[in-house]
Design a protein around this motif. Structure first.
Motif, PDB file in Angstrom:
ATOM      1  N   PRO A 181      82.429  58.822  41.134  1.00  0.00           N
ATOM      2  CA  PRO A 181      83.774  58.330  41.460  1.00  0.00           C
ATOM      3  C   PRO A 181      84.098  58.377  42.951  1.00  0.00           C
ATOM      4  O   PRO A 181      84.787  57.486  43.457  1.00  0.00           O
ATOM      5  CB  PRO A 181      84.705  59.240  40.674  1.00  0.00           C
ATOM      6  CG  PRO A 181      83.873  60.194  39.920  1.00  0.00           C
ATOM      7  CD  PRO A 181      82.437  59.932  40.218  1.00  0.00           C
ATOM      8  N   GLU A 182      83.603  59.386  43.670  1.00  0.00           N
ATOM      9  CA  GLU A 182      83.869  59.466  45.112  1.00  0.00           C
ATOM     10  C   GLU A 182      83.209  58.313  45.854  1.00  0.00           C
ATOM     11  O   GLU A 182      83.818  57.717  46.742  1.00  0.00           O
ATOM     12  CB  GLU A 182      83.369  60.788  45.683  1.00  0.00           C
ATOM     13  CG  GLU A 182      84.238  61.966  45.341  1.00  0.00           C
ATOM     14  CD  GLU A 182      83.750  63.243  46.008  1.00  0.00           C
ATOM     15  OE1 GLU A 182      83.167  63.183  47.109  1.00  0.00           O
ATOM     16  OE2 GLU A 182      83.958  64.307  45.403  1.00  0.00           O
ATOM     17  N   LEU A 183      81.969  57.997  45.490  1.00  0.00           N
ATOM     18  CA  LEU A 183      81.271  56.880  46.119  1.00  0.00           C
ATOM     19  C   LEU A 183      81.980  55.573  45.802  1.00  0.00           C
ATOM     20  O   LEU A 183      82.219  54.754  46.691  1.00  0.00           O
ATOM     21  CB  LEU A 183      79.810  56.816  45.667  1.00  0.00           C
ATOM     22  CG  LEU A 183      79.000  55.632  46.205  1.00  0.00           C
ATOM     23  CD1 LEU A 183      78.913  55.669  47.719  1.00  0.00           C
ATOM     24  CD2 LEU A 183      77.623  55.608  45.568  1.00  0.00           C
ATOM     25  N   THR A 184      82.333  55.384  44.545  1.00  0.00           N
ATOM     26  CA  THR A 184      83.022  54.157  44.131  1.00  0.00           C
ATOM     27  C   THR A 184      84.333  53.993  44.886  1.00  0.00           C
ATOM     28  O   THR A 184      84.642  52.906  45.391  1.00  0.00           O
ATOM     29  CB  THR A 184      83.283  54.184  42.616  1.00  0.00           C
ATOM     30  OG1 THR A 184      82.028  54.320  41.942  1.00  0.00           O
ATOM     31  CG2 THR A 184      83.987  52.930  42.145  1.00  0.00           C
ATOM     32  N   GLU A 185      85.100  55.070  45.009  1.00  0.00           N
ATOM     33  CA  GLU A 185      86.376  55.008  45.725  1.00  0.00           C
ATOM     34  C   GLU A 185      86.162  54.727  47.210  1.00  0.00           C
ATOM     35  O   GLU A 185      86.848  53.884  47.797  1.00  0.00           O
ATOM     36  CB  GLU A 185      87.144  56.319  45.552  1.00  0.00           C
ATOM     37  CG  GLU A 185      88.475  56.315  46.272  1.00  0.00           C
ATOM     38  CD  GLU A 185      89.243  57.621  46.126  1.00  0.00           C
ATOM     39  OE1 GLU A 185      90.290  57.733  46.781  1.00  0.00           O
ATOM     40  OE2 GLU A 185      88.792  58.519  45.381  1.00  0.00           O
ATOM     41  N   THR A 186      85.209  55.409  47.816  1.00  0.00           N
ATOM     42  CA  THR A 186      84.933  55.225  49.239  1.00  0.00           C
ATOM     43  C   THR A 186      84.491  53.795  49.536  1.00  0.00           C
ATOM     44  O   THR A 186      84.982  53.169  50.480  1.00  0.00           O
ATOM     45  CB  THR A 186      83.860  56.221  49.719  1.00  0.00           C
ATOM     46  OG1 THR A 186      84.324  57.550  49.476  1.00  0.00           O
ATOM     47  CG2 THR A 186      83.546  56.032  51.194  1.00  0.00           C
ATOM     48  N   LEU A 187      83.579  53.271  48.727  1.00  0.00           N
ATOM     49  CA  LEU A 187      83.124  51.890  48.934  1.00  0.00           C
ATOM     50  C   LEU A 187      84.260  50.906  48.734  1.00  0.00           C
ATOM     51  O   LEU A 187      84.367  49.913  49.459  1.00  0.00           O
ATOM     52  CB  LEU A 187      81.954  51.572  47.997  1.00  0.00           C
ATOM     53  CG  LEU A 187      80.660  52.337  48.278  1.00  0.00           C
ATOM     54  CD1 LEU A 187      79.621  52.018  47.205  1.00  0.00           C
ATOM     55  CD2 LEU A 187      80.120  52.054  49.664  1.00  0.00           C
ATOM     56  N   GLY A 188      85.136  51.185  47.776  1.00  0.00           N
ATOM     57  CA  GLY A 188      86.298  50.321  47.549  1.00  0.00           C
ATOM     58  C   GLY A 188      87.234  50.298  48.742  1.00  0.00           C
ATOM     59  O   GLY A 188      87.742  49.237  49.130  1.00  0.00           O
ATOM     60  N   VAL A 189      87.452  51.450  49.341  1.00  0.00           N
ATOM     61  CA  VAL A 189      88.316  51.530  50.526  1.00  0.00           C
ATOM     62  C   VAL A 189      87.686  50.762  51.688  1.00  0.00           C
ATOM     63  O   VAL A 189      88.363  50.001  52.387  1.00  0.00           O
ATOM     64  CB  VAL A 189      88.581  53.004  50.919  1.00  0.00           C
ATOM     65  CG1 VAL A 189      89.238  53.098  52.282  1.00  0.00           C
ATOM     66  CG2 VAL A 189      89.437  53.687  49.859  1.00  0.00           C
ATOM     67  N   ILE A 190      86.393  50.958  51.897  1.00  0.00           N
ATOM     68  CA  ILE A 190      85.697  50.248  52.980  1.00  0.00           C
ATOM     69  C   ILE A 190      85.787  48.742  52.778  1.00  0.00           C
ATOM     70  O   ILE A 190      86.119  47.998  53.705  1.00  0.00           O
ATOM     71  CB  ILE A 190      84.230  50.709  53.077  1.00  0.00           C
ATOM     72  CG1 ILE A 190      84.165  52.156  53.565  1.00  0.00           C
ATOM     73  CG2 ILE A 190      83.414  49.787  53.987  1.00  0.00           C
ATOM     74  CD1 ILE A 190      82.804  52.807  53.436  1.00  0.00           C
ATOM     75  N   GLN A 191      85.504  48.283  51.557  1.00  0.00           N
ATOM     76  CA  GLN A 191      85.577  46.844  51.279  1.00  0.00           C
ATOM     77  C   GLN A 191      86.998  46.325  51.441  1.00  0.00           C
ATOM     78  O   GLN A 191      87.190  45.211  51.947  1.00  0.00           O
ATOM     79  CB  GLN A 191      85.064  46.553  49.880  1.00  0.00           C
ATOM     80  CG  GLN A 191      83.557  46.676  49.783  1.00  0.00           C
ATOM     81  CD  GLN A 191      83.062  46.342  48.400  1.00  0.00           C
ATOM     82  OE1 GLN A 191      83.237  47.138  47.484  1.00  0.00           O
ATOM     83  NE2 GLN A 191      82.470  45.177  48.259  1.00  0.00           N
ATOM     84  N   ASN A 192      87.984  47.096  51.058  1.00  0.00           N
ATOM     85  CA  ASN A 192      89.378  46.674  51.203  1.00  0.00           C
ATOM     86  C   ASN A 192      89.736  46.486  52.675  1.00  0.00           C
ATOM     87  O   ASN A 192      90.366  45.497  53.046  1.00  0.00           O
ATOM     88  CB  ASN A 192      90.313  47.698  50.548  1.00  0.00           C
ATOM     89  CG  ASN A 192      91.751  47.254  50.575  1.00  0.00           C
ATOM     90  OD1 ASN A 192      92.068  46.113  50.277  1.00  0.00           O
ATOM     91  ND2 ASN A 192      92.630  48.163  50.931  1.00  0.00           N
ATOM     92  N   VAL A 193      89.313  47.420  53.511  1.00  0.00           N
ATOM     93  CA  VAL A 193      89.584  47.306  54.950  1.00  0.00           C
ATOM     94  C   VAL A 193      88.896  46.070  55.517  1.00  0.00           C
ATOM     95  O   VAL A 193      89.500  45.286  56.260  1.00  0.00           O
ATOM     96  CB  VAL A 193      89.142  48.584  55.702  1.00  0.00           C
ATOM     97  CG1 VAL A 193      89.168  48.372  57.207  1.00  0.00           C
ATOM     98  CG2 VAL A 193      90.006  49.765  55.303  1.00  0.00           C
ATOM     99  N   ILE A 194      87.629  45.869  55.168  1.00  0.00           N
ATOM    100  CA  ILE A 194      86.874  44.727  55.688  1.00  0.00           C
ATOM    101  C   ILE A 194      87.496  43.406  55.222  1.00  0.00           C
ATOM    102  O   ILE A 194      87.676  42.482  56.018  1.00  0.00           O
ATOM    103  CB  ILE A 194      85.393  44.801  55.259  1.00  0.00           C
ATOM    104  CG1 ILE A 194      84.695  45.954  55.974  1.00  0.00           C
ATOM    105  CG2 ILE A 194      84.672  43.478  55.537  1.00  0.00           C
ATOM    106  CD1 ILE A 194      83.300  46.268  55.461  1.00  0.00           C
ATOM    107  N   ASN A 195      87.853  43.325  53.955  1.00  0.00           N
ATOM    108  CA  ASN A 195      88.343  42.065  53.395  1.00  0.00           C
ATOM    109  C   ASN A 195      89.804  41.766  53.715  1.00  0.00           C
ATOM    110  O   ASN A 195      90.221  40.613  53.638  1.00  0.00           O
ATOM    111  CB  ASN A 195      88.141  42.062  51.881  1.00  0.00           C
ATOM    112  CG  ASN A 195      86.686  42.080  51.498  1.00  0.00           C
ATOM    113  OD1 ASN A 195      85.831  41.563  52.208  1.00  0.00           O
ATOM    114  ND2 ASN A 195      86.383  42.695  50.371  1.00  0.00           N
TER     115      ASN A 195
END
Length: 94
Positions: free
Chosen positions: A4-18
């Motif tokens: 869950p930590e990896l999934t959340e972190t990747l989601g935040v990164i993708q949200n910032v990029i997109n």
């Protein structure tokens, strides 16, 4: 097993990029993802890189930056093992 930590972190990164208007994107870090390995961690990171339209710089040239720092009398070392760039920034690097 999900991370869950990896999934959340990747989601935040993708949200910032997109959702941020910018010309250049650089995602740099001690990612601990060797894409030649068959692991869920590596697949998740690779998928996030692809979905964000980033370039894995290892595919074009070898990148490895090791830094050391001290905190509370202890020395720590970290290796920035991945540099993911968008095409706009990559064109300025090559």
């Amino acid at each position: 097993m999900e991370n869950p930590e990896l999934t959340e972190t990747l989601g935040v990164i993708q949200n910032v990029i997109n959702n941020t208007e910018c010309d250049a994107v650089a995602w740099v870090g001690d990612i601990n993802a060797d894409f030649s390995r068959n692991s869920r961690h590596c697949y998740a990171v690779c998928d996030a890189v692809i979905e964000s339209d980033l370039v894995v710089t290892w595919e074009r040239f070898q990148v490895d930056f090791t830094c050391t720092y001290e905190r509370e009398g202890k020395t720590f070392m970290s290796t920035l093992d991945h540099f993911f760039l968008n095409e706009q920034l990559m064109s300025n690097v090559e």
